[in-house]
Design an enzyme around this catalytic site. Sequence first.
Site, PDB file in Angstrom:
ATOM      1  CG  HIS A   1       4.384  -6.145  -1.226  1.00 23.55           C
ATOM      2  ND1 HIS A   1       4.561  -4.852  -1.648  1.00 23.55           N
ATOM      3  CD2 HIS A   1       3.133  -6.498  -1.643  1.00 23.55           C
ATOM      4  CE1 HIS A   1       3.483  -4.446  -2.301  1.00 23.55           C
ATOM      5  NE2 HIS A   1       2.604  -5.428  -2.318  1.00 23.55           N
TER       6      HIS A   1
ATOM      7  CE  LYS B   1      -3.355  -1.056  -0.686  1.00 23.25           C
ATOM      8  NZ  LYS B   1      -3.588  -1.694  -2.028  1.00 23.25           N
TER       9      LYS B   1
ATOM     10  CB  SER C   1      -3.699   2.561   2.118  1.00 24.16           C
ATOM     11  OG  SER C   1      -3.830   2.008   0.839  1.00 24.16           O
TER      12      SER C   1
HETATM   13  P1  A3P Z   1      -5.041   4.663  -0.928  1.00 31.25           P
HETATM   14  O1  A3P Z   1      -5.674   3.416  -0.417  1.00 31.25           O
HETATM   15  O2  A3P Z   1      -4.554   5.553   0.184  1.00 31.25           O
HETATM   16  O3  A3P Z   1      -5.889   5.410  -1.895  1.00 31.25           O
HETATM   17  P2  A3P Z   1      -0.138  -0.339  -3.741  1.00 31.25           P
HETATM   18  O4  A3P Z   1      -0.136  -0.197  -5.206  1.00 31.25           O
HETATM   19  O5  A3P Z   1       1.218  -0.408  -3.118  1.00 31.25           O
HETATM   20  O6  A3P Z   1      -1.069  -1.408  -3.284  1.00 31.25           O
HETATM   21  O7  A3P Z   1      -0.706   1.029  -3.142  1.00 31.25           O
HETATM   22  C1  A3P Z   1      -2.045   1.391  -3.292  1.00 31.25           C
HETATM   23  C2  A3P Z   1      -2.206   2.824  -2.847  1.00 31.25           C
HETATM   24  O8  A3P Z   1      -1.600   3.689  -3.820  1.00 31.25           O
HETATM   25  C3  A3P Z   1      -3.668   3.238  -2.744  1.00 31.25           C
HETATM   26  O9  A3P Z   1      -3.707   4.243  -1.738  1.00 31.25           O
HETATM   27  C4  A3P Z   1      -3.899   3.808  -4.141  1.00 31.25           C
HETATM   28  O10 A3P Z   1      -5.013   4.641  -4.247  1.00 31.25           O
HETATM   29  C5  A3P Z   1      -2.591   4.578  -4.317  1.00 31.25           C
HETATM   30  N1  A3P Z   1      -2.313   4.900  -5.723  1.00 31.25           N
HETATM   31  C6  A3P Z   1      -2.345   4.077  -6.795  1.00 31.25           C
HETATM   32  N2  A3P Z   1      -2.102   4.759  -7.924  1.00 31.25           N
HETATM   33  C7  A3P Z   1      -1.902   6.052  -7.567  1.00 31.25           C
HETATM   34  C8  A3P Z   1      -1.618   7.238  -8.296  1.00 31.25           C
HETATM   35  N3  A3P Z   1      -1.507   7.248  -9.609  1.00 31.25           N
HETATM   36  N4  A3P Z   1      -1.468   8.393  -7.585  1.00 31.25           N
HETATM   37  C9  A3P Z   1      -1.598   8.395  -6.244  1.00 31.25           C
HETATM   38  N5  A3P Z   1      -1.858   7.300  -5.503  1.00 31.25           N
HETATM   39  C10 A3P Z   1      -2.024   6.138  -6.154  1.00 31.25           C
END
Ligand code: A3P
Length: 295
Positions: free
Chosen positions: A108, A48, A138
Amino acid sequence: MENDESVLRRKLEMVCGVPLFWSIVEEWAQVESFQARPDDLLISTYPKSGTTWFSEIVDMIYNNGDAEKCKRDAIYVRVPFMELIIPGISNGVAQLAKMPSPRLVKTHLPVQLLPDSFWENNCKMIYVARNAKDVAVSFYHFDLMNKLHPDPGTWEQYIEKYMAGRVAYGSWYDHVKGWWEKRKDHPILYLFYEDMKEDPKREIRKVMHFLGKDLKEEVLDRIVYHTSFEMMKENPTTNYKMIPKDVMDQSISPFMRKGIAGDWKNHFTVAQNETFNEDYERKMAGTNLQFRTEI
Ligand code: A3P
């Protein structure tokens, strides 16, 4: 898929004290003996922290800003999740073995569990870190909808488990510190989610230089545009909507949820924040690693 109940919402199992999805643990020998190649690029994060975002950015850089090429397949096919082995659904090790070079590899894993071949091949690595509070929020929402992980319970219960490292991939604190130390003797570009939010073009340029590429301004602008939260939320190859609902139920919480820095303020009570801060000071004492919890 095999019988859902035998695969989903099971308790985490341990590898060297780190809780992981049960079948990663069962198949750990496969992960440990993963064969990295010298031209692999590893994208490593605690869950996340912006893995999907940075993966899309790197794939865009590899494809010189050609958004159509990056829509050739889902992000988890273009950038396979190395250690994820789910019976009947996915095997990142096998998927990567079949992939032509140069490969983009997602993990991860905490630094101490990374397969040796990455170090032996001196692979380049990008580590992305995000502040502990936004990751907790998140991760909680993710675990509500992602059936691969145990049910997170209430937010109150979850925040305790998170602080204690009793969530998938263990302690956020150990993860970010472990990779931070490792960058001293290995080619690791250590980046922050909050910096990317603040000035994506500046951070994308850092990635580009690290990869030894030189892209024109207009290409960089295209990458910034294509990898914005709004664009990625609508993009079927990045919003995880191709994953079946019985594994990820996005009606509970979307994968592309909010994409901001500072959402923790909408979830932490004053008391939770105080307890979290005290515990944070203890766990992060002695490191010069600094995070911003808002921008
Ligand atoms: P939130 O749940 O706070 O919205 P991962 O890819 O490591 O699983 O992380 C997911 C998190 O990154 C989520 O956060 C998601 O919304 C955010 N995320 C994904 N793409 C993004 C982007 N282009 N800009 C900003 N945040 C992004």
